[in-house]
Design a protein around this motif. Structure first.
Motif, PDB file in Angstrom:
ATOM      1  N   PRO A  80      31.615  36.780  39.359  1.00  0.00           N
ATOM      2  CA  PRO A  80      32.334  38.068  39.433  1.00  0.00           C
ATOM      3  C   PRO A  80      33.282  38.171  40.617  1.00  0.00           C
ATOM      4  O   PRO A  80      34.393  38.697  40.489  1.00  0.00           O
ATOM      5  CB  PRO A  80      31.187  39.092  39.536  1.00  0.00           C
ATOM      6  N   GLY A  81      32.850  37.667  41.778  1.00  0.00           N
ATOM      7  CA  GLY A  81      33.713  37.737  42.954  1.00  0.00           C
ATOM      8  C   GLY A  81      34.956  36.878  42.804  1.00  0.00           C
ATOM      9  O   GLY A  81      36.057  37.279  43.192  1.00  0.00           O
ATOM     10  N   VAL A  82      34.789  35.693  42.218  1.00  0.00           N
ATOM     11  CA  VAL A  82      35.939  34.812  41.989  1.00  0.00           C
ATOM     12  C   VAL A  82      36.910  35.476  41.024  1.00  0.00           C
ATOM     13  O   VAL A  82      38.134  35.430  41.219  1.00  0.00           O
ATOM     14  CB  VAL A  82      35.471  33.455  41.438  1.00  0.00           C
ATOM     15  N   ARG A 138      51.671  29.256  53.131  1.00  0.00           N
ATOM     16  CA  ARG A 138      51.741  30.656  53.535  1.00  0.00           C
ATOM     17  C   ARG A 138      51.309  31.581  52.405  1.00  0.00           C
ATOM     18  O   ARG A 138      50.769  32.656  52.641  1.00  0.00           O
ATOM     19  CB  ARG A 138      53.152  30.995  53.998  1.00  0.00           C
ATOM     20  N   LEU A 139      51.571  31.177  51.182  1.00  0.00           N
ATOM     21  CA  LEU A 139      51.089  31.963  50.050  1.00  0.00           C
ATOM     22  C   LEU A 139      49.562  31.935  49.982  1.00  0.00           C
ATOM     23  O   LEU A 139      48.906  32.966  49.837  1.00  0.00           O
ATOM     24  CB  LEU A 139      51.662  31.417  48.742  1.00  0.00           C
ATOM     25  N   PHE A 140      48.981  30.722  50.077  1.00  0.00           N
ATOM     26  CA  PHE A 140      47.551  30.575  49.899  1.00  0.00           C
ATOM     27  C   PHE A 140      46.770  30.925  51.163  1.00  0.00           C
ATOM     28  O   PHE A 140      45.751  31.615  51.101  1.00  0.00           O
ATOM     29  CB  PHE A 140      47.217  29.139  49.475  1.00  0.00           C
ATOM     30  N   ALA A 141      47.215  30.429  52.314  1.00  0.00           N
ATOM     31  CA  ALA A 141      46.421  30.554  53.527  1.00  0.00           C
ATOM     32  C   ALA A 141      46.668  31.855  54.271  1.00  0.00           C
ATOM     33  O   ALA A 141      45.759  32.431  54.847  1.00  0.00           O
ATOM     34  CB  ALA A 141      46.702  29.374  54.460  1.00  0.00           C
ATOM     35  N   GLU A 142      47.891  32.349  54.287  1.00  0.00           N
ATOM     36  CA  GLU A 142      48.196  33.539  55.080  1.00  0.00           C
ATOM     37  C   GLU A 142      48.586  34.730  54.219  1.00  0.00           C
ATOM     38  O   GLU A 142      48.597  35.854  54.693  1.00  0.00           O
ATOM     39  CB  GLU A 142      49.354  33.239  56.039  1.00  0.00           C
ATOM     40  N   GLY A 143      48.941  34.490  52.968  1.00  0.00           N
ATOM     41  CA  GLY A 143      49.480  35.567  52.159  1.00  0.00           C
ATOM     42  C   GLY A 143      48.536  36.054  51.104  1.00  0.00           C
ATOM     43  O   GLY A 143      47.539  36.724  51.382  1.00  0.00           O
ATOM     44  N   PHE A 164      41.118  37.764  49.103  1.00  0.00           N
ATOM     45  CA  PHE A 164      39.770  37.314  49.433  1.00  0.00           C
ATOM     46  C   PHE A 164      39.072  38.229  50.428  1.00  0.00           C
ATOM     47  O   PHE A 164      37.885  38.563  50.252  1.00  0.00           O
ATOM     48  CB  PHE A 164      39.844  35.886  49.988  1.00  0.00           C
ATOM     49  N   VAL A 165      39.779  38.648  51.482  1.00  0.00           N
ATOM     50  CA  VAL A 165      39.133  39.417  52.549  1.00  0.00           C
ATOM     51  C   VAL A 165      38.551  40.747  52.044  1.00  0.00           C
ATOM     52  O   VAL A 165      37.414  41.080  52.383  1.00  0.00           O
ATOM     53  CB  VAL A 165      40.106  39.637  53.727  1.00  0.00           C
ATOM     54  N   PRO A 166      39.273  41.553  51.244  1.00  0.00           N
ATOM     55  CA  PRO A 166      38.658  42.796  50.752  1.00  0.00           C
ATOM     56  C   PRO A 166      37.418  42.553  49.894  1.00  0.00           C
ATOM     57  O   PRO A 166      36.438  43.300  49.978  1.00  0.00           O
ATOM     58  CB  PRO A 166      39.776  43.451  49.932  1.00  0.00           C
ATOM     59  N   VAL A 167      37.426  41.513  49.059  1.00  0.00           N
ATOM     60  CA  VAL A 167      36.254  41.219  48.235  1.00  0.00           C
ATOM     61  C   VAL A 167      35.093  40.766  49.112  1.00  0.00           C
ATOM     62  O   VAL A 167      33.940  41.187  48.920  1.00  0.00           O
ATOM     63  CB  VAL A 167      36.597  40.145  47.182  1.00  0.00           C
ATOM     64  N   MET A 181      44.768  38.117  43.234  1.00  0.00           N
ATOM     65  CA  MET A 181      45.614  37.107  43.866  1.00  0.00           C
ATOM     66  C   MET A 181      46.840  36.755  43.043  1.00  0.00           C
ATOM     67  O   MET A 181      47.920  36.523  43.608  1.00  0.00           O
ATOM     68  CB  MET A 181      44.785  35.844  44.120  1.00  0.00           C
ATOM     69  N   VAL A 182      46.691  36.708  41.723  1.00  0.00           N
ATOM     70  CA  VAL A 182      47.803  36.247  40.891  1.00  0.00           C
ATOM     71  C   VAL A 182      49.061  37.083  41.110  1.00  0.00           C
ATOM     72  O   VAL A 182      50.127  36.550  41.416  1.00  0.00           O
ATOM     73  CB  VAL A 182      47.403  36.211  39.408  1.00  0.00           C
ATOM     74  N   PRO A 183      48.997  38.426  41.005  1.00  0.00           N
ATOM     75  CA  PRO A 183      50.207  39.194  41.305  1.00  0.00           C
ATOM     76  C   PRO A 183      50.552  39.193  42.784  1.00  0.00           C
ATOM     77  O   PRO A 183      51.719  39.270  43.160  1.00  0.00           O
ATOM     78  CB  PRO A 183      49.860  40.610  40.814  1.00  0.00           C
ATOM     79  N   ALA A 184      49.524  39.086  43.644  1.00  0.00           N
ATOM     80  CA  ALA A 184      49.792  39.092  45.084  1.00  0.00           C
ATOM     81  C   ALA A 184      50.541  37.849  45.528  1.00  0.00           C
ATOM     82  O   ALA A 184      51.220  37.867  46.551  1.00  0.00           O
ATOM     83  CB  ALA A 184      48.478  39.206  45.864  1.00  0.00           C
ATOM     84  N   LEU A 185      50.407  36.740  44.765  1.00  0.00           N
ATOM     85  CA  LEU A 185      51.162  35.533  45.089  1.00  0.00           C
ATOM     86  C   LEU A 185      52.647  35.841  45.226  1.00  0.00           C
ATOM     87  O   LEU A 185      53.348  35.267  46.047  1.00  0.00           O
ATOM     88  CB  LEU A 185      50.967  34.481  43.990  1.00  0.00           C
ATOM     89  N   PHE A 186      53.093  36.782  44.434  1.00  0.00           N
ATOM     90  CA  PHE A 186      54.501  37.181  44.507  1.00  0.00           C
ATOM     91  C   PHE A 186      54.690  38.348  45.468  1.00  0.00           C
ATOM     92  O   PHE A 186      55.530  38.300  46.360  1.00  0.00           O
ATOM     93  CB  PHE A 186      55.001  37.562  43.119  1.00  0.00           C
ATOM     94  N   GLY A 187      53.894  39.369  45.300  1.00  0.00           N
ATOM     95  CA  GLY A 187      54.148  40.619  46.019  1.00  0.00           C
ATOM     96  C   GLY A 187      54.073  40.531  47.524  1.00  0.00           C
ATOM     97  O   GLY A 187      54.916  41.075  48.226  1.00  0.00           O
TER      98      GLY A 187
END
Length: 533
Positions: free
Chosen positions: A238-240, A67-72, A78-81, A247-253
């Motif tokens: 650059p995109g990665v 859920r963190l990686f696939a849905e969160g 990824f989608v905004p980039v 993603m790193v902070p979003a993993l938590f937030g």
């Protein structure tokens, strides 16, 4: 600049958000119905035993990380980039981004999965420390972690493929994909389990098989778009780098609610046998409306919000958020009422067969009622968080997530200990703490969006709120009037239970909709005023 398809032509305007949400919701509904059937079968086969507790922990760990990686966090980053690359109109650049993200994500998860398999006892001790004192349960958990953990890699790559399809308006395929997990587990329980000395191992292998099938199912649809990932390890792209930074902070937030649920499992491992299973079954029922409607709406608004942000259309951005909040409340409020009032009848009808005892019904019903109190907040988080991540703001949700996490831990202590020692229902305290923390999380997200001016309440909230309250009150009266005592449900046959539960839910839903219509709600009010870009 307008976006283009992989073939090079202009991308047609996508469907309205209501229609897209309906597509995702209908596909997800099919998956959730099969998921309920899956849980019914599993309850009959393993019940709420010590072995069931071990399986649910082994399944929940990779599922939580999925859920963190696939849905969160991954999807939110990824989608905004990807939307930015599409906005620039360079198909070669889109393909290069997809290939390198696939390589970095897949490679990282391959390492994580390998380490988890090698250190399965350590993983079991970390996520279920209460099992350490029970040698059989602990060893069983570690063995099944080795089988289920590859699901993390497979389903996360499936989620990555699904995010690409969603960005190109192909919402139905990713929403349909979870069906294969449910079919795999149903087959494992009914066909494979009798061949195993310990039936829960059949369920573990069913999880692993489902990961393979789900990933393979996505690939032909990406092939039609000429966007099948060709993994390349390149962390300097650059995109990665932008995705990793987001993603790193979003993993938590973005996944605080899921982390709180996982903490519930950790703490439940110290509680009486059955607590993990009671929380699992009640959580699954709460996830039905959350997954069908909350995730569906969040899935379709993220690409739209990202496109509005990329095109600097902030008025439309705000209107889209407002539509999403109203839509989730329209579903969350009656769904929470139904789960609260009908907790025991629903559990009796669905699960009280085979090894699932009447005592398990009562315990699971209490935690289901506690979870239902937070349903509106869980769904609100799903649609408010994209308001930050579509604008690449990861700092604010992280701060809010930390506050909610700390509050949840404090509330666990405040609720669990009294309920455990006074009534021996400590698991209810875990569910209640999660619900209260979710309201704190959602409230702070909403306050942040309002303060920054990117979300402004649209006209008509007073009328909308009045209709919602009136319809909900009428629904409560109808459901309570129709619902007989629990003893009656237990005495009934399966056919009687199903028939009366369907009648009660149908009547409650009809009253809810009828009052809405009588007070002036119309289908046009549910349509977003802003088409996706």
């Amino acid at each position: 600049m307008s976006t283009v398809t992989p073939s090079g032509g202009p991308e047609p305007a996508g469907p309205g958000l209501l229609r897209s949400s309906a597509v995702v919701g209908s596909m997800t509904m099919l998956s959730r119905v099969l998921g309920l059937l899956r849980d019914v079968v599993m309850a009959a086969v393993v019940g709420a035993s010590a072995n069931a507790d071990a399986f649910f922990v082994a399944f929940k760990i990779p599922n939580f990380l999925r859920r963190l990686f696939a849905e969160g966090a991954f999807a939110q980053a990824f989608v905004p980039v990807l939307a930015d690359y599409k906005e620039d109109g360079s198909i070669a650049a889109v393909r290069a981004l997809i290939d390198r993200v696939a390589g970095v994500l897949g490679g990282t998860l391959l390492v994580v999965t390998t380490l988890a398999i090698l250190a399965a006892p350590l993983v079991a001790a970390l996520f279920a420390p209460g099992f350490v004192g029970d040698a059989h349960k602990f060893e069983l958990t570690a063995q099944m972690i080795r089988i289920t953990f590859p699901y993390l890699l497979l389903i996360s790559m499936t989620g990555f493929c699904g995010a690409i399809l969603n960005s190109y308006g192909r919402f139905a395929v990713p929403a349909l994909t979870p069906v294969f997990l449910n079919l795999s587990l149903i087959a494992a329980a009914l066909v494979a389990a009798p061949w195993f000395e310990e039936p829960v191992f059949a369920l573990a292998w069913g999880v692993a098989l489902a990961g393979v099938v789900q990933l393979l199912f996505q690939l032909p649809f990406l092939y039609r778009l000429d966007l099948v990932p060709r993994p390349r390890w390149d962390t300097r792209h650059p995109g990665v780098r932008r995705i990793l930074k987001l993603m790193v902070p979003a993993l938590f937030g973005v996944s605080v609610s899921q982390i709180n649920l996982l903490l519930d499992t950790v703490l439940a491992s110290f509680l009486p046998t059955g607590s993990v299973s009671w929380l699992y079954y009640s959580d699954r029922l709460m996830e039905l409306p959350l997954g069908v409607f909350g995730v569906a709406i969040a899935t379709v608004i993220l690409p739209s919000l990202s496109a509005h942000r990329a095109g600097l259309r902030m008025a439309q951005f705000s209107q889209t958020l407002d539509w999403a909040v109203r839509s989730v409340l329209l579903i969350a409020v009656p769904a929470a009422i139904a789960l609260l009032v009908l907790a025991e009848p629903i559990l009796v009808t669905l699960f009280q067969y085979g090894k699932f005892r009447p005592e398990d019904v009562g315990m699971a019903a209490l935690s289901l009622q506690a979870y239902s109190l937070g349903l509106a907040a869980f769904m609100a988080i799903k649609v408010l968080a994209p308001g930050f991540y579509a604008r690449k703001d990861t700092a604010t949700p992280v701060k809010i997530g930390i506050i909610a996490m700390v509050a949840n831990m404090a509330l666990n202590l405040a609720f669990v200990l009294p309920l455990l020692y006074l009534y021996n229902i400590g698991h209810v305290g875990l569910a209640l703490a999660t619900s209260v923390a979710a309201y704190l999380n959602a409230g702070l997200l909403l306050r942040g969006l309002l303060r920054e001016g990117v979300y402004v309440f649209q006209p008509g909230w007073g009328i909308y709120g009045g209709r919602l309250l009136a319809a909900s009150a009428a629904m409560v009266i109808a459901v309570v009037w129709l619902c007989p005592p629990t003893a009656t449900w237990l005495a009934w046959s399966l056919q009687q239970r199903v028939w009366w539960l369907a009648l009660t839910c149908g009547a409650g839903g009809a009253v809810y909709l009828g009052v809405h219509i009588a007070l002036g709600t119309r289908l046009r009010h549910l349509r977003t005023p802003v088409p996706p870009a």
